[in-house]
Design an enzyme around this catalytic site. Structure first.
Site, PDB file in Angstrom:
ATOM      1  N   TRP A   1      37.201  48.469  38.401  1.00  0.00           N
ATOM      2  CA  TRP A   1      37.543  49.190  39.416  1.00  0.00           C
ATOM      3  C   TRP A   1      39.080  50.010  39.137  1.00  0.00           C
ATOM      4  O   TRP A   1      39.418  50.978  39.520  1.00  0.00           O
ATOM      5  CB  TRP A   1      37.626  48.383  40.750  1.00  0.00           C
ATOM      6  CG  TRP A   1      38.075  49.025  42.081  1.00  0.00           C
ATOM      7  CD1 TRP A   1      39.076  49.011  42.962  1.00  0.00           C
ATOM      8  CD2 TRP A   1      37.342  50.366  42.522  1.00  0.00           C
ATOM      9  NE1 TRP A   1      39.093  49.609  43.954  1.00  0.00           N
ATOM     10  CE2 TRP A   1      37.594  50.303  43.790  1.00  0.00           C
ATOM     11  CE3 TRP A   1      36.024  50.834  42.178  1.00  0.00           C
ATOM     12  CZ2 TRP A   1      37.428  51.374  44.507  1.00  0.00           C
ATOM     13  CZ3 TRP A   1      35.602  51.953  43.021  1.00  0.00           C
ATOM     14  CH2 TRP A   1      36.380  52.068  44.284  1.00  0.00           C
TER      15      TRP A   1
ATOM     16  N   LYS B   1      50.948  49.178  41.888  1.00  0.00           N
ATOM     17  CA  LYS B   1      51.395  50.673  42.092  1.00  0.00           C
ATOM     18  C   LYS B   1      52.713  50.583  42.795  1.00  0.00           C
ATOM     19  O   LYS B   1      53.746  51.346  42.246  1.00  0.00           O
ATOM     20  CB  LYS B   1      50.358  51.358  43.231  1.00  0.00           C
ATOM     21  CG  LYS B   1      48.887  51.011  42.925  1.00  0.00           C
ATOM     22  CD  LYS B   1      48.170  51.822  44.052  1.00  0.00           C
ATOM     23  CE  LYS B   1      46.758  51.112  44.288  1.00  0.00           C
ATOM     24  NZ  LYS B   1      45.758  51.182  43.194  1.00  0.00           N
TER      25      LYS B   1
ATOM     26  N   SER C   1      48.059  44.838  41.897  1.00  0.00           N
ATOM     27  CA  SER C   1      47.167  46.006  42.690  1.00  0.00           C
ATOM     28  C   SER C   1      47.905  46.830  43.334  1.00  0.00           C
ATOM     29  O   SER C   1      48.669  47.558  42.762  1.00  0.00           O
ATOM     30  CB  SER C   1      46.124  44.901  43.507  1.00  0.00           C
ATOM     31  OG  SER C   1      44.709  45.884  43.349  1.00  0.00           O
TER      32      SER C   1
ATOM     33  N   HIS D   1      39.973  40.527  39.121  1.00  0.00           N
ATOM     34  CA  HIS D   1      41.008  41.109  39.501  1.00  0.00           C
ATOM     35  C   HIS D   1      41.844  39.934  40.324  1.00  0.00           C
ATOM     36  O   HIS D   1      41.305  39.488  41.321  1.00  0.00           O
ATOM     37  CB  HIS D   1      40.507  41.963  40.704  1.00  0.00           C
ATOM     38  CG  HIS D   1      41.525  42.914  41.361  1.00  0.00           C
ATOM     39  ND1 HIS D   1      42.269  43.888  40.763  1.00  0.00           N
ATOM     40  CD2 HIS D   1      42.170  42.818  42.536  1.00  0.00           C
ATOM     41  CE1 HIS D   1      43.173  44.416  41.584  1.00  0.00           C
ATOM     42  NE2 HIS D   1      42.943  43.866  42.734  1.00  0.00           N
TER      43      HIS D   1
HETATM   44  C1  GCU Z   1      41.525  47.765  46.667  1.00  0.00           C
HETATM   45  C2  GCU Z   1      42.039  49.104  46.319  1.00  0.00           C
HETATM   46  C3  GCU Z   1      42.769  49.374  45.086  1.00  0.00           C
HETATM   47  C4  GCU Z   1      43.873  48.403  45.059  1.00  0.00           C
HETATM   48  C5  GCU Z   1      43.146  46.912  45.642  1.00  0.00           C
HETATM   49  C6  GCU Z   1      44.282  45.874  45.859  1.00  0.00           C
HETATM   50  O1  GCU Z   1      40.506  47.453  45.816  1.00  0.00           O
HETATM   51  O2  GCU Z   1      40.765  50.030  46.044  1.00  0.00           O
HETATM   52  O3  GCU Z   1      43.206  50.839  44.935  1.00  0.00           O
HETATM   53  O4  GCU Z   1      44.665  48.455  43.951  1.00  0.00           O
HETATM   54  O5  GCU Z   1      42.438  47.073  46.703  1.00  0.00           O
HETATM   55  O6  GCU Z   1      45.412  46.099  46.005  1.00  0.00           O
HETATM   56  O7  GCU Z   1      43.668  44.631  45.490  1.00  0.00           O
END
Ligand code: GCU
Length: 405
Positions: free
Chosen positions: A335, A248, A244, A385
């Site tokens: 998402w 990134k 997540s 997720h």
């Molecule tokens: C949130 C956010 C995402 C991110 C995620 C995470 O949902 O909007 O961009 O990737 O958190 O880090 O679990």
């Protein structure tokens, strides 16, 4: 129309020769994904040298300028072993925590497990974790982080020890012959807009950086340490992995550091593996509003109009070429825009082909649970997720295919 085009080209040239890129509002609109093989000034990239010597450095500058902020400078590290257990997991591995310092006055802790009794150095996964090193193993010596942590209390406690063993699956990676190194990124930069600490207060004031850039910097510092472990870790088989927001992070880390041989950004979504121009899941505006500390001031100027971003996330993947990249996803995690992520790989493919490095060997998303293991790889499973054993099985398979056992 022509006059406008010439005018915007002129502004772009003027800005470039002044040593800076134009203000986001002065960038031309481009609803399609920009071609990574065309330079900012419109010149086509026709040779591999041009890609490596000109376009890659330019893309790195563009990503830092318009999105992630500056990755703090690398000034070497000092590493201090805090404790070590040569017989972890019933004797199968050596586990240690190491204090790493890459900025005077600051340190963070790396937890590393290396399989015992291998004839050759192991491939090693490296990446940040969400909940602190102590949640990933039972060893009481692994310290409970004192940095700010998610949750009501805002801090870690002994109660969390071993709690997330099944997200990082350290022992299972050991059984499969891999080393794993991980750290809690909150020790480097707390994941909050309103709490500072970590390295940021120690960096030059004029340096505009972001949480994601600081965490990627820390991945690089871990690599500094890993490449010194020649007996234990193969420096040519280091794989950055993260989930997540931390996905990134590891994609950015790999794009900017060729010592990372492969990267696996898991369900990283917007601002990572999903297209910024995408229409499914999280938007640039939503991510900037909720997590203003992840990206820089310029990136917020694209909130209402992503068509002006002079790149998209396929170019971050292209920066990893010719190295293998795997995008794993989960069906219910819309998402993170799993389909859009596949399009990102498609759009990075021409750069891989241009470099004779293979690419994405499929036109469509593979069936659930089936790994697409081409150089640009993709995996999607049922479920939500999260980072699970099923994901790790795909990571191991992909790593073994491309980096060997
Ligand atoms: C949130 C956010 C995402 C991110 C995620 C995470 O949902 O909007 O961009 O990737 O958190 O880090 O679990």
């Amino acid at each position: 129309m022509r006059y406008l085009a010439m005018f915007s080209l002129f502004t772009l040239f003027a800005a470039r020769s002044a040593g800076a890129f134009p203000d986001p509002k002065d960038l031309p609109k481009n609803p399609d994904v920009p071609n990574p093989l065309v330079m900012f000034d419109g010149t086509k990239v026709t040779t591999k040298e041009q890609w490596f010597d000109k376009r890659r450095p330019e893309l790195k500058a563009l990503f830092q300028h318009y999105m992630y902020g500056t990755i703090p400078p690398a000034k070497g590290i000092t590493a201090k072993i805090l404790h070590e257990d040569p017989k972890a997991f019933g004797g199968k591995a050596t586990l240690r925590e190491v204090s790493l310092s890459g900025v005077p006055g600051h340190e963070f802790r790396l937890l590393i497990v290396v399989p015992n009794g291998r004839k050759t150095p192991a491939a090693c996964f490296v990446g940040p974790n969400f909940s602190g090193n102590h949640t990933l193993a039972d060893d009481p010596k692994v310290a409970v982080t004192s940095a700010w942590l998610y949750g009501k209390e805002g801090k870690a406690t002994e109660a969390g020890r071993g709690m997330n063993k099944d997200t990082w699956n350290l022992e299972q990676s050991i059984d499969r012959g891999f080393a794993v190194a991980t750290f809690y990124p909150g020790e480097v930069d707390p994941d909050r807009a309103d709490v500072r600490g970590g390295i940021r207060p120690l960096l030059p004031k004029e340096l505009e950086t972001t949480s994601i850039a600081c965490w990627a910097w820390a991945v690089h510092r871990c690599v500094d340490y890993l490449v010194t472990l020649k007996e234990e870790v193969d420096p040519k088989r280091i794989i950055s992995v993260g989930h997540s927001r931390l996905g990134k992070t590891v994609l950015l880390a790999a794009a900017f550091d060729e010592r990372i041989a492969m990267t696996i950004p898991l369900q990283a979504g917007c601002g990572g593996t999903a297209p910024s121009r995408g229409k499914i899941g999280e938007s640039v505006k939503q991510i900037n509003d909720r997590f203003p500390h992840w990206f820089n001031t310029n990136f917020k100027q694209f909130n209402e109009d992503t068509s002006r971003i002079p790149f998209d996330q396929h170019s971050l993947v292209a920066l990893c070429a010719p190295r293998p990249v795997l995008f794993p996803n989960a069906k219910e995690d819309q998402w993170a825009n799993p389909d859009g992520q596949f399009e990102v790989l498609k759009a990075a493919d021409p750069v891989y082909r241009f470099l004779d490095a293979g690419g994405l060997d499929a036109k469509e998303v593979p069936p659930l649970g089936k790994l697409l293991d081409s150089k640009l790889g993709y995996f999607i499973r049922d479920g939500k997720h999260s980072m699970t054993l099923e994901d790790w099985r795909a990571f191991w398979e992909f790593a073994e295919k491309h980096l060997g056992r």
